[in-house]
Design a protein around this motif. Structure first.
Motif, short mmCIF file in Angstrom:
data_model
loop_
_atom_site.label_atom_id
_atom_site.label_comp_id
_atom_site.label_asym_id
_atom_site.label_seq_id
_atom_site.Cartn_x
_atom_site.Cartn_y
_atom_site.Cartn_z
N LEU A 47 0.81 -1.23 0.00
CA LEU A 47 0.00 0.00 0.00
C LEU A 47 0.84 1.28 0.00
O LEU A 47 0.32 2.36 -0.25
N ALA A 48 2.12 1.16 0.26
CA ALA A 48 2.96 2.34 0.48
C ALA A 48 3.02 3.25 -0.75
O ALA A 48 2.94 4.47 -0.61
N HIS A 49 3.17 2.69 -1.93
CA HIS A 49 3.28 3.53 -3.13
C HIS A 49 2.00 4.32 -3.37
O HIS A 49 2.05 5.52 -3.69
N ASP A 50 0.85 3.69 -3.19
CA ASP A 50 -0.42 4.40 -3.37
C ASP A 50 -0.56 5.54 -2.36
O ASP A 50 -1.03 6.62 -2.70
N GLN A 56 1.62 13.02 -2.21
CA GLN A 56 2.23 13.95 -3.16
C GLN A 56 1.17 14.78 -3.88
O GLN A 56 1.42 15.92 -4.24
N ALA A 57 0.00 14.22 -4.07
CA ALA A 57 -1.10 14.96 -4.69
C ALA A 57 -1.76 15.93 -3.71
O ALA A 57 -2.50 16.82 -4.12
N ASN A 58 -1.49 15.76 -2.43
CA ASN A 58 -2.07 16.60 -1.37
C ASN A 58 -0.97 17.08 -0.42
O ASN A 58 -0.99 16.77 0.78
N PRO A 59 0.00 17.85 -0.93
CA PRO A 59 1.17 18.18 -0.11
C PRO A 59 0.90 19.08 1.09
O PRO A 59 1.65 19.03 2.06
N LYS A 60 -0.15 19.86 1.04
CA LYS A 60 -0.40 20.74 2.18
C LYS A 60 -0.91 19.96 3.40
O LYS A 60 -0.34 20.06 4.49
N PRO A 61 -1.97 19.15 3.28
CA PRO A 61 -2.43 18.40 4.46
C PRO A 61 -1.60 17.15 4.74
O PRO A 61 -1.63 16.64 5.85
N CYS A 62 -0.84 16.66 3.75
CA CYS A 62 -0.09 15.41 3.92
C CYS A 62 1.35 15.55 3.45
O CYS A 62 1.79 14.85 2.53
N PRO A 63 2.13 16.44 4.05
CA PRO A 63 3.52 16.58 3.59
C PRO A 63 4.33 15.33 3.95
O PRO A 63 4.14 14.75 5.01
N VAL A 64 5.19 14.93 3.06
CA VAL A 64 6.07 13.78 3.30
C VAL A 64 7.42 14.34 3.74
O VAL A 64 8.10 15.00 2.97
#
Length: 97
Positions: A47-50, A56-64
């Motif tokens: 599941l990690a790649h998904d 990456q498509a939602n960098p503001k709420p989900c920054p890596v």
């Protein structure tokens, strides 16, 4: 390094060592000024790649901030001796949603 950065690094290291020693188990929000507050997500490799694509498509709420290799508890980009097995005060486990 500038003085504020050095203070932030020192605060982060100090709090991480307290957590590692079992001296702190509360919420970490605001615990180490000058450091970023983050959440940890651990997923099955399949599941990690998904999830990465979603983040990456939602960098503001989900920054890596960092990605560890499968099975490796270290994240050298976040701390030289960081070990997620001992340096998080607590965690929740969700299964099947």
């Amino acid at each position: 390094m500038s003085e504020p950065v050095e203070r932030g690094v020192a605060a982060g290291t100090r709090e991480r060592l307290r957590i590692r020693a079992g001296e702190f188990s509360g919420n970490t929000a605001g615990l180490a000024p000058g450091n970023v507050q983050a959440n940890l997500v651990i997923l099955p490799k399949v599941l990690a790649h998904d999830f990465l694509r979603f983040a990456q498509a939602n960098p503001k709420p989900c920054p890596v901030l960092a990605i560890a290799e499968a099975g490796d508890p270290r994240m050298p980009n976040l701390g030289q001796d960081l070990d997620i097995r001992s340096d998080l005060p607590r965690y929740r486990v969700w299964r099947r949603g």
